[in-house]
Design an enzyme around this catalytic site. Structure first.
Site, PDB file in Angstrom:
ATOM      1  N   MET A   1      -8.225   7.985   9.161  1.00 49.00           N
ATOM      2  CA  MET A   1      -8.808   8.520   7.920  1.00 49.00           C
ATOM      3  C   MET A   1      -9.931   9.506   8.220  1.00 49.00           C
ATOM      4  O   MET A   1     -10.990   9.478   7.599  1.00 49.00           O
ATOM      5  CB  MET A   1      -9.319   7.360   7.041  1.00 49.00           C
ATOM      6  CG  MET A   1      -8.236   6.379   6.635  1.00 49.00           C
ATOM      7  SD  MET A   1      -8.875   4.859   5.873  1.00 49.00           S
ATOM      8  CE  MET A   1      -9.456   3.957   7.328  1.00 49.00           C
TER       9      MET A   1
ATOM     10  N   LYS B   1      -4.425   2.724  -2.441  1.00 54.73           N
ATOM     11  CA  LYS B   1      -5.589   3.550  -2.751  1.00 54.73           C
ATOM     12  C   LYS B   1      -5.334   4.928  -2.179  1.00 54.73           C
ATOM     13  O   LYS B   1      -4.984   5.064  -1.010  1.00 54.73           O
ATOM     14  CB  LYS B   1      -6.857   2.939  -2.150  1.00 54.73           C
ATOM     15  CG  LYS B   1      -7.139   1.539  -2.673  1.00 54.73           C
ATOM     16  CD  LYS B   1      -8.182   0.851  -1.835  1.00 54.73           C
ATOM     17  CE  LYS B   1      -8.364  -0.585  -2.299  1.00 54.73           C
ATOM     18  NZ  LYS B   1      -7.114  -1.382  -2.159  1.00 54.73           N
TER      19      LYS B   1
ATOM     20  N   ASP C   1       0.831  -1.202   0.000  1.00 57.10           N
ATOM     21  CA  ASP C   1       0.000   0.000   0.000  1.00 57.10           C
ATOM     22  C   ASP C   1       0.868   1.255   0.000  1.00 57.10           C
ATOM     23  O   ASP C   1       2.065   1.211   0.311  1.00 57.10           O
ATOM     24  CB  ASP C   1      -0.889   0.031   1.245  1.00 57.10           C
ATOM     25  CG  ASP C   1      -1.983  -1.018   1.209  1.00 57.10           C
ATOM     26  OD1 ASP C   1      -2.277  -1.528   0.118  1.00 57.10           O
ATOM     27  OD2 ASP C   1      -2.526  -1.334   2.283  1.00 57.10           O
TER      28      ASP C   1
END
Length: 471
Positions: free
Chosen positions: A382, A269, A247
């Site tokens: 997040m 992502k 990632d």
């Protein structure tokens, strides 16, 4: 080479130790582990030796040394503080062509004790030929960390299959390729995870069908950024990988530890940037493992905490692909520790909640009333894009607008940044913070100025680091 490194079989063989103190105890421990009969000559025994003698583990052979005692033994060790006696023992042993060791006197040793990494039946011995024993010990400590604890069990199982492999493969080169595949593949992983029955089945299957190499998927948590926080097991796995899917959150420092010739594929992502869909990641995992490869899925933090690790392993189960999991230090634990913010503290917070600010669009809403309770810490992953909503909801449901908050950016890394303020200013802090960032809400944030050890170290060493307060 000053000494020939050999491994001697001393099981059930008599070894004479002259000396009954602490030094003798250290040597006796090694001898007993190798199965020797230990005969001790000493006027008195230290407490540890007296216990061993009382159990019948060692034999108190005599009170005084006599040269005739050497006629019946395999090795002799002089571990006394009497230099003349030690010299006489060495001389007597040399006359009989008997191996002798005078402790801490390298010139009076026909054999020496190396530093040992014991993974029986696998044993690694390190020696400096008596010139730098501390250096040999330090090297042993490094090897202890690198060599898996299951090596011995792996070797023992392999020993039970040696005859089968010889019967199956007539050429040594074929046998070598078989074992190289086993020790670098699914068999080794299954032993490491404690699945001994599965490991035995894998060997049998590889014997019957050597061309059918079965792959596997290993989910590894890379931690929050600092390569020093990667677990030992995680390091071992990424250095054995055929291919690594990683990632964006995995730091360059951790990626540098991946095996040099492993294929690396970024499947991260990232908002407003090219991203690989979760479905495509699933397809890649299955495709690569089905080709017989050891596939490491390397994820920032811990793969089971807001990392979709469970979803990816469900795909492995459906495809019938073996898998295992190596946990990692999650951002909430690592970043707050480096920022000097304890998640719990008996005077400030009795609980900590880990929350994601980026849940499913069709999921249930947050239980804001529970989240707004005082004397608890909220660690929000997040959450920077929804900081305004988080702040407004918590305040409207009863959390004090002056509650301390911190936004920790790039936690545990060299450029870590910590912005602190109050809940009513959370959105402004989040907008100023580089990503990735973790939101921390609660009274424990007040301890940051006092306990921010990594920040202090960063300032002293010239690292790019910042502490900003916005009250």
């Amino acid at each position: 080479m000053d000494y020939l490194p050999i491994f001697a079989d001393i099981r059930n063989k008599p070894v004479l130790i002259v000396g009954g103190g602490a030094v003798a105890v250290r040597k006796i421990d090694l001898l007993l582990r190798a199965g020797a009969q230990v005969w001790v000559v000493a006027p008195a025994l230290c407490p540890e030796l007296a216990i061993l003698e009382g159990r019948g583990t060692v034999t108190w052979f005599a009170h005084q040394y006599q040269s005739s005692q050497l006629d019946r033994v395999y090795l002799v060790i002089a571990a006394t503080d009497d230099g003349e006696l030690n010299d006489r023992i060495f001389s007597d042993a040399r006359e009989r062509r008997l191996f002798a060791n005078v402790v801490d006197c390298q010139p009076k040793c026909s054999f020496i004790f190396p530093s040992i990494v014991d993974r029986s039946p696998m044993v690694v011995a390190i020696s400096s030929s008596g010139t730098a024993p501390v250096l040999a010990r330090l090297l042993r400590e490094k090897l202890e960390a690198l060599l898996p604890g299951n090596l011995g069990q792996m070797a023992a199982i392999a020993g039970q299959w040696r005859d089968k492999v010889k019967q199956r493969f007539g050429k040594m080169s074929q046998r070598r390729r078989f074992w190289e595949s086993a020790f670098n593949g699914l068999f080794a992983s299954q032993v490491a995870s404690g699945n001994v029955a599965g490991a035995r089945q894998t060997l049998d299957r590889q014997l019957a069908h050597p061309e059918a190499n079965q792959g596997e998927i290993i989910l590894v948590g890379a931690g929050p950024g600092d390569a020093g926080l990667l677990t030992l097991r995680g390091l071992q796995v990424i250095q054995q990988a055929d291919v690594v899917l990683y990632d964006h959150l995995v730091s360059d420092e951790v990626l540098d530890l991946v095996r040099r010739d492993a294929e690396r594929i970024c499947v991260g992502k990232r908002a407003n940037a090219h991203s690989v869909s979760q479905e495509e990641t699933h397809r890649l995992l299955v495709k690569l493992a089905s080709q017989g490869k050891r596939v490491v899925r390397l994820k920032g933090g811990d793969p089971f905490i807001f990392g979709r690790g469970g979803e990816e392993l469900q795909v492995a189960v459906e495809a019938g692909i073996p898998f295992q999991v190596v946990p990692g230090i999650t951002a909430a634990a690592g970043a707050t520790a480096y920022a000097g913010i304890p998640l719990t503290h008996r005077h400030h917070a009795q609980s900590a909640l880990f929350i994601t600010g980026h849940g499913r669009s069709d999921g249930d809403g947050m239980d804001w009333l529970s989240l707004a309770r005082a004397r608890q810490t909220l660690a929000i992953y997040m959450g920077t894009l929804k900081a305004a909503e988080i702040s407004a909801q918590l305040i409207s449901h009863g959390r004090d607008a002056r509650t301390p908050v911190a936004v920790i950016s790039r936690g545990t890394r060299q450029d870590q940044q910590v912005l602190t303020g109050t809940l009513e200013a959370l959105d402004e802090l989040a907008q100023r913070a580089p990503t990735p960032a973790l939101l921390v809400i609660g009274e424990v944030v007040n301890l940051h100025q006092q306990l921010a050890w990594f920040q202090h170290s960063a300032q002293q060493t010239g690292r790019e680091s910042a502490v900003v307060n916005l009250a």
